[in-house]
Each structure stands twice: as C-alpha cells, then as structure tokens.
Design an enzyme around this catalytic site. Structure first.
Site, mmCIF file in Angstrom:
data_model
loop_
_atom_site.group_PDB
_atom_site.id
_atom_site.type_symbol
_atom_site.label_atom_id
_atom_site.label_comp_id
_atom_site.label_asym_id
_atom_site.label_seq_id
_atom_site.Cartn_x
_atom_site.Cartn_y
_atom_site.Cartn_z
ATOM 1 C CD GLU A 123 -38.280 -48.561 5.595
ATOM 2 O OE1 GLU A 123 -38.468 -47.520 4.930
ATOM 3 O OE2 GLU A 123 -38.647 -48.687 6.780
ATOM 4 C CG HIS A 174 -39.380 -43.894 5.731
ATOM 5 N ND1 HIS A 174 -39.455 -45.219 6.094
ATOM 6 C CD2 HIS A 174 -40.054 -43.215 6.696
ATOM 7 C CE1 HIS A 174 -40.149 -45.334 7.220
ATOM 8 N NE2 HIS A 174 -40.505 -44.132 7.602
#
Ligand SMILES: [Ca+2]
Ligand SMILES: [Ca+2]
Ligand SMILES: [Ca+2]
Ligand SMILES: [Ca+2]
Length: 302
Positions: A123, A174
């Site tokens: 990511e 995250h």
C-alpha cells in the site's frame, strides 16, 4: 358615519403620538440564539483530513462516479492524508489529481510514499494538498522501522500554511488490523523520532485509519498514545464506517502544542449525506468516511 370613523382614527393617532411607549410595549422578536460552533472565516484556517480509500487502484479510478465523489471530497480540505492506495500500475493517483484539478481553481498536488508492506500486498500513502494554501517543507519520509514495528511504516511530512504561519508535521498510518493495538501503542516512538528531525517544531498530528476501535483496539485502554502529551480530536463516539458497524477506526491525534492552533472544529465527513448518495454508491467509494480537523493558520508560536 365616515366622519365618526375619521375622528376615531385621529383620536387614536394623537393618543399613540403622545404615548410612544404604547408601541414599544409590543414584544419584539427575540434574536436567534448564536450557534455553538465557531464561525470559521475562509482563509484563516487550514482544514486537515484523513481518508482510507479502500483498495484505491485502477478499478476505482475507472469509475467516474467514484472519482467525482472523491475529487469533491478532497477539495473540501487544504491537505488530506489518504491511505490504502493499492496500484502496481501507479496511474490511479495521478488520475485522481487530474480529476480534482479538472474541477477548476485552486489546483491540487500530492506527495506519495513508496509501496509499503511486509507481504506482496503493498500500500501507499499520499498527502493531497491545495497548492494555493499549503507548502510541503523538506522531504517526506517513511518511518525508518529498524525493529519492524509496523506492517506499513507511517509516512511523515512537514507542511506550512501559505495563508499564515502555521507549520506542522503530519504522520499518517494504516495499521494492520491484526496488530493494531501494538502499532498504536508504538506510535509515540514515531512522534519522538519526528521531533528529533524537526527541531523546534511542536505541532505533530497523527491521522489515518488506525483501526482504533471494535475488534482491533480497546478505545478505552490506557495506550501510551493516550498520555497527557496528546489530544484525540476524533473521540470514541464518532462512527467512521460507511457500513452498519459503529466503529471509530479513523482518528486524528494532536500533540499538546497544536492545541492552541486547533479551532475546536473536527468530525467525520458524511459524503453520503453531503452528496446525496445511495448506500450502494456510498460503499462503492469506501468503507470509511474521512475524518477532519480545522486549525487556525496564523496562531502558531512554534
Ligand atoms: Ca508549528
Ligand atoms: Ca467508538
Ligand atoms: Ca457505520
Ligand atoms: Ca503550535
């Protein structure tokens, strides 16, 4: 008859003219109570947000209705930290910026992290910012995670308001849901490391999808990130999920010196209500709502 009516009106007129208090006794309309939220003057503030875009890649970038909601949402903020960019082609984020900018002035730009993650599933984080109001200071970096505390190392960047003196460091993450508690508890180490890099700066803002609720984290626990050095501006009652769950996964946490810059305005942005979306069109955008906080652009003293 007409003369009598005229005489009566004349008498009434003379009486009122001599007794002006008769008219003043009529109760006047009370003013509306002033709203409790502070009145924000555009240009005096910096609006900061965080948004988990849920697997943002070419599939979403190919959906004009999703890109329209994302671009309108992004334009509400001076700088927005986005998480969960999953795009090996590296084309989705440039397309998102172009879609934002196709809506006119002001124009937006971004800084983006490398692809992060322990496994093949990587990511990226990005900060998308209004080029008229925000300046990127120095070179953003992913936290040098020598002991591998984080699945996806926090992405750190300093910014400065162009419409004032507010400078601040954003730290977005995250967390991995499976290790969210440990990662949240280790975030003060990232802040301390950033403090050593940005000497003299006091304003550190952690923001993003911390998975900081429900099955992943006890939001009432005494985390090191709950120490008196930090203030959680997104409180436990906020639901940041677009689906039926009521979880405060997404957070904004500020260091104490940023409290004097904080206007007190913060919350979740319900883009489904703002843009009148159906449930299906809402969850097509993300399983998260953005969270945001508003800061004064000219009250900074560090
Ligand atoms: Ca500052
Ligand atoms: Ca909660
Ligand atoms: Ca929900
Ligand atoms: Ca400050």
């Amino acid at each position: 008859m007409v003369i009598v009516v005229v005489l009566l009106l004349l008498v009434a007129y003379i009486y009122i003219a001599k007794n002006p208090t008769v008219l003043e006794k009529i109760p006047s309309k009370q003013p509306e109570p002033t709203p409790t939220t502070p009145i924000i003057i555009t240009g005096d503030t910096i609006k900061v947000a965080a948004f988990n875009l849920q697997i943002f890649g070419t599939t979403k970038a190919d959906k004009p209705e999703v890109m329209e909601v994302l671009s309108k949402t992004i334009r509400n903020y001076d700088v927005i930290a986005v998480q969960e960019i999953r795009d090996s082609s590296q084309t989705a984020l440039p397309l998102l910026r172009d879609t934002v900018n196709s809506r006119g002035s002001p124009q937006y730009d971004y800084v983006v992290s490398e692809r992060l993650g322990r496994t093949a599933s990587k990511e990226q984080y990005a900060y998308i910012f209004n080029t008229q109001t925000i300046q990127v200071m120095g070179t953003p970096y992913a936290y040098p995670d020598s002991t591998d505390m984080f699945q996806r190392e926090p992405y750190v960047s300093e910014f400065k308001a162009k419409n004032g003196n507010f400078d601040f460091v954003l730290i977005t993450i995250h967390t991995d849901p499976d290790t969210a508690t440990q990662e949240i508890n280790d975030l003060p180490k990232v802040i301390e490391d950033a403090k050593s890099k940005y000497q003299g700066e006091g304003d550190f803002i952690v923001l993003g999808d911390l998975n900081a609720d429900c099955g992943y984290f006890n939001e009432n626990s005494q985390s090191p990130l709950r120490s008196s050095e930090y203030f959680w501006v997104i409180n436990n009652s906020v639901d940041t999920t677009t689906k039926s769950t009521d979880c405060t996964y997404d957070r904004i946490i500020i260091s104490n010196p940023a409290k004097t810059d904080f206007t007190g305005e913060a919350g979740v942005f319900r883009f489904d209500m703002a843009y009148n979306l159906t449930y299906d069109n809402t969850i097509a955008v993300s399983d998260h709502y953005p969270v945001y906080a508003v800061f004064w652009s000219y009250r900074d003293n560090d």
